[in-house]
Design a protein around this motif. Structure first.
Motif, PDB file in Angstrom:
ATOM      1  N   LYS A 253       0.841  -1.208   0.000  1.00  0.00           N
ATOM      2  CA  LYS A 253       0.000   0.000   0.000  1.00  0.00           C
ATOM      3  C   LYS A 253       0.869   1.247   0.000  1.00  0.00           C
ATOM      4  O   LYS A 253       0.644   2.179  -0.781  1.00  0.00           O
ATOM      5  N   ASP A 254       1.885   1.274   0.853  1.00  0.00           N
ATOM      6  CA  ASP A 254       2.757   2.449   0.932  1.00  0.00           C
ATOM      7  C   ASP A 254       3.499   2.688  -0.379  1.00  0.00           C
ATOM      8  O   ASP A 254       3.643   3.830  -0.823  1.00  0.00           O
ATOM      9  N   ARG A 255       3.971   1.620  -1.006  1.00  0.00           N
ATOM     10  CA  ARG A 255       4.677   1.758  -2.283  1.00  0.00           C
ATOM     11  C   ARG A 255       3.710   2.210  -3.377  1.00  0.00           C
ATOM     12  O   ARG A 255       4.052   3.001  -4.247  1.00  0.00           O
ATOM     13  N   TRP A 256       2.488   1.665  -3.340  1.00  0.00           N
ATOM     14  CA  TRP A 256       1.445   2.063  -4.299  1.00  0.00           C
ATOM     15  C   TRP A 256       1.196   3.567  -4.172  1.00  0.00           C
ATOM     16  O   TRP A 256       1.148   4.280  -5.184  1.00  0.00           O
ATOM     17  N   LEU A 257       1.056   4.024  -2.938  1.00  0.00           N
ATOM     18  CA  LEU A 257       0.816   5.454  -2.720  1.00  0.00           C
ATOM     19  C   LEU A 257       2.008   6.303  -3.150  1.00  0.00           C
ATOM     20  O   LEU A 257       1.832   7.410  -3.672  1.00  0.00           O
ATOM     21  N   LEU A 258       3.213   5.808  -2.948  1.00  0.00           N
ATOM     22  CA  LEU A 258       4.407   6.525  -3.387  1.00  0.00           C
ATOM     23  C   LEU A 258       4.356   6.797  -4.893  1.00  0.00           C
ATOM     24  O   LEU A 258       4.583   7.928  -5.345  1.00  0.00           O
ATOM     25  N   HIS A 259       4.008   5.779  -5.659  1.00  0.00           N
ATOM     26  CA  HIS A 259       3.961   5.934  -7.110  1.00  0.00           C
ATOM     27  C   HIS A 259       2.743   6.743  -7.546  1.00  0.00           C
ATOM     28  O   HIS A 259       2.821   7.499  -8.524  1.00  0.00           O
ATOM     29  N   PHE A 260       1.649   6.617  -6.821  1.00  0.00           N
ATOM     30  CA  PHE A 260       0.480   7.428  -7.166  1.00  0.00           C
ATOM     31  C   PHE A 260       0.765   8.899  -6.869  1.00  0.00           C
ATOM     32  O   PHE A 260       0.350   9.775  -7.619  1.00  0.00           O
ATOM     33  N   ARG A 261       1.487   9.146  -5.789  1.00  0.00           N
ATOM     34  CA  ARG A 261       1.870  10.527  -5.466  1.00  0.00           C
ATOM     35  C   ARG A 261       2.666  11.140  -6.619  1.00  0.00           C
ATOM     36  O   ARG A 261       2.455  12.301  -6.999  1.00  0.00           O
ATOM     37  N   ALA A 262       3.574  10.355  -7.192  1.00  0.00           N
ATOM     38  CA  ALA A 262       4.348  10.834  -8.343  1.00  0.00           C
ATOM     39  C   ALA A 262       3.423  11.155  -9.517  1.00  0.00           C
ATOM     40  O   ALA A 262       3.635  12.156 -10.222  1.00  0.00           O
ATOM     41  N   GLY A 263       2.407  10.335  -9.719  1.00  0.00           N
ATOM     42  CA  GLY A 263       1.441  10.590 -10.783  1.00  0.00           C
ATOM     43  C   GLY A 263       0.682  11.879 -10.565  1.00  0.00           C
ATOM     44  O   GLY A 263       0.512  12.684 -11.492  1.00  0.00           O
ATOM     45  N   LEU A 264       0.230  12.090  -9.343  1.00  0.00           N
ATOM     46  CA  LEU A 264      -0.472  13.347  -9.050  1.00  0.00           C
ATOM     47  C   LEU A 264       0.449  14.540  -9.209  1.00  0.00           C
ATOM     48  O   LEU A 264       0.046  15.583  -9.741  1.00  0.00           O
ATOM     49  N   ASP A 265       1.682  14.403  -8.763  1.00  0.00           N
ATOM     50  CA  ASP A 265       2.640  15.503  -8.920  1.00  0.00           C
ATOM     51  C   ASP A 265       2.849  15.825 -10.398  1.00  0.00           C
ATOM     52  O   ASP A 265       2.936  16.995 -10.776  1.00  0.00           O
ATOM     53  N   ALA A 266       2.919  14.795 -11.236  1.00  0.00           N
ATOM     54  CA  ALA A 266       3.118  15.005 -12.675  1.00  0.00           C
ATOM     55  C   ALA A 266       1.930  15.726 -13.313  1.00  0.00           C
ATOM     56  O   ALA A 266       2.098  16.452 -14.292  1.00  0.00           O
ATOM     57  N   ALA A 267       0.744  15.537 -12.747  1.00  0.00           N
ATOM     58  CA  ALA A 267      -0.462  16.152 -13.307  1.00  0.00           C
ATOM     59  C   ALA A 267      -0.573  17.642 -12.989  1.00  0.00           C
ATOM     60  O   ALA A 267      -1.321  18.353 -13.651  1.00  0.00           O
ATOM     61  N   LYS A 268       0.141  18.083 -11.979  1.00  0.00           N
ATOM     62  CA  LYS A 268       0.152  19.502 -11.610  1.00  0.00           C
ATOM     63  C   LYS A 268      -1.265  20.061 -11.399  1.00  0.00           C
ATOM     64  O   LYS A 268      -1.645  21.081 -11.978  1.00  0.00           O
ATOM     65  N   LEU A 269      -2.022  19.375 -10.564  1.00  0.00           N
ATOM     66  CA  LEU A 269      -3.363  19.827 -10.218  1.00  0.00           C
ATOM     67  C   LEU A 269      -3.279  21.028  -9.279  1.00  0.00           C
ATOM     68  O   LEU A 269      -2.231  21.286  -8.688  1.00  0.00           O
ATOM     69  N   THR A 270      -4.397  21.713  -9.101  1.00  0.00           N
ATOM     70  CA  THR A 270      -4.430  22.766  -8.098  1.00  0.00           C
ATOM     71  C   THR A 270      -4.324  22.103  -6.723  1.00  0.00           C
ATOM     72  O   THR A 270      -4.624  20.905  -6.579  1.00  0.00           O
ATOM     73  N   PRO A 271      -3.939  22.842  -5.694  1.00  0.00           N
ATOM     74  CA  PRO A 271      -3.873  22.225  -4.363  1.00  0.00           C
ATOM     75  C   PRO A 271      -5.197  21.590  -3.930  1.00  0.00           C
ATOM     76  O   PRO A 271      -5.194  20.498  -3.367  1.00  0.00           O
ATOM     77  N   ALA A 272      -6.316  22.232  -4.208  1.00  0.00           N
ATOM     78  CA  ALA A 272      -7.619  21.676  -3.814  1.00  0.00           C
ATOM     79  C   ALA A 272      -7.928  20.399  -4.590  1.00  0.00           C
ATOM     80  O   ALA A 272      -8.431  19.423  -4.021  1.00  0.00           O
ATOM     81  N   GLN A 273      -7.638  20.380  -5.884  1.00  0.00           N
ATOM     82  CA  GLN A 273      -7.874  19.182  -6.690  1.00  0.00           C
ATOM     83  C   GLN A 273      -6.971  18.043  -6.234  1.00  0.00           C
ATOM     84  O   GLN A 273      -7.411  16.903  -6.102  1.00  0.00           O
ATOM     85  N   ASP A 274      -5.709  18.374  -5.984  1.00  0.00           N
ATOM     86  CA  ASP A 274      -4.757  17.373  -5.522  1.00  0.00           C
ATOM     87  C   ASP A 274      -5.222  16.773  -4.197  1.00  0.00           C
ATOM     88  O   ASP A 274      -5.201  15.553  -4.016  1.00  0.00           O
ATOM     89  N   GLU A 275      -5.645  17.616  -3.285  1.00  0.00           N
ATOM     90  CA  GLU A 275      -6.105  17.144  -1.981  1.00  0.00           C
ATOM     91  C   GLU A 275      -7.304  16.219  -2.121  1.00  0.00           C
ATOM     92  O   GLU A 275      -7.376  15.177  -1.464  1.00  0.00           O
ATOM     93  N   GLN A 276      -8.247  16.570  -2.990  1.00  0.00           N
ATOM     94  CA  GLN A 276      -9.433  15.738  -3.192  1.00  0.00           C
ATOM     95  C   GLN A 276      -9.054  14.372  -3.760  1.00  0.00           C
ATOM     96  O   GLN A 276      -9.524  13.336  -3.288  1.00  0.00           O
ATOM     97  N   PHE A 277      -8.188  14.364  -4.748  1.00  0.00           N
ATOM     98  CA  PHE A 277      -7.763  13.110  -5.370  1.00  0.00           C
ATOM     99  C   PHE A 277      -6.956  12.277  -4.372  1.00  0.00           C
ATOM    100  O   PHE A 277      -7.173  11.071  -4.216  1.00  0.00           O
ATOM    101  N   TRP A 278      -6.022  12.915  -3.682  1.00  0.00           N
ATOM    102  CA  TRP A 278      -5.160  12.209  -2.726  1.00  0.00           C
ATOM    103  C   TRP A 278      -5.986  11.613  -1.592  1.00  0.00           C
ATOM    104  O   TRP A 278      -5.724  10.488  -1.143  1.00  0.00           O
ATOM    105  N   ASP A 279      -6.977  12.333  -1.118  1.00  0.00           N
ATOM    106  CA  ASP A 279      -7.839  11.820  -0.060  1.00  0.00           C
ATOM    107  C   ASP A 279      -8.521  10.531  -0.514  1.00  0.00           C
ATOM    108  O   ASP A 279      -8.555   9.543   0.225  1.00  0.00           O
TER     109      ASP A 279
END
Length: 130
Positions: free
Chosen positions: A90-116
């Motif tokens: 799970k932790d490794r999955w989240l690590l790589h998903f975090r990289a995906g979200l970072d690459a997408a350059k969402l707004t902070p609010a969008q990033d927070e919603q997706f990350w949650d």
């Protein structure tokens, strides 16, 4: 196009299919090199898994329903049951998903919603402590 009375879906708000492909392609680039996660994907080519995950996320966030049309109900826990999803995985999955979200350059609010969403979903998928 939306009218003032139509609410924009999160899918549309963050840029549609191209944004989801950026997130998932970046995620799977990490998975491909990950010694914990890669063994959980039995297919030699991660392309089919990439496509399934992209279509799932697109549908979940209000885009086209292509995922369900092709595969039926997501049944995430059932589909992942054959694989030992550990807290480390799970932790490794989240690590790589975090990289995906970072690459997408969402707004902070969008990033927070997706990350949650993904942090809760990842925890829900843990099915083994070993």
């Amino acid at each position: 196009m939306s009218s003032p009375d139509t609410e924009l879906s999160f899918y549309d708000e963050i840029g549609g299919e191209a944004t989801f492909r950026t997130i998932v392609d970046t995620f799977y680039a990490g998975v491909a090199e990950d010694d914990v996660l890669r063994p959980l994907y039995p297919e030699q080519d991660l392309g089919p898994a990439t496509e399934r995950f992209t279509l799932f996320l697109i549908q979940y966030w209000g885009g086209p329903t292509t995922y369900s049309e092709a595969r039926g109900h997501p049944r995430l826990r059932m589909r992942h049951a054959p694989f030992a999803v550990t807290p480390l995985a799970k932790d490794r999955w989240l690590l790589h998903f975090r990289a995906g979200l970072d690459a997408a350059k969402l707004t902070p609010a969008q990033d927070e919603q997706f990350w949650d969403y993904v942090t809760h979903a990842a925890q829900f998928m843990v099915n083994s402590l070993e």
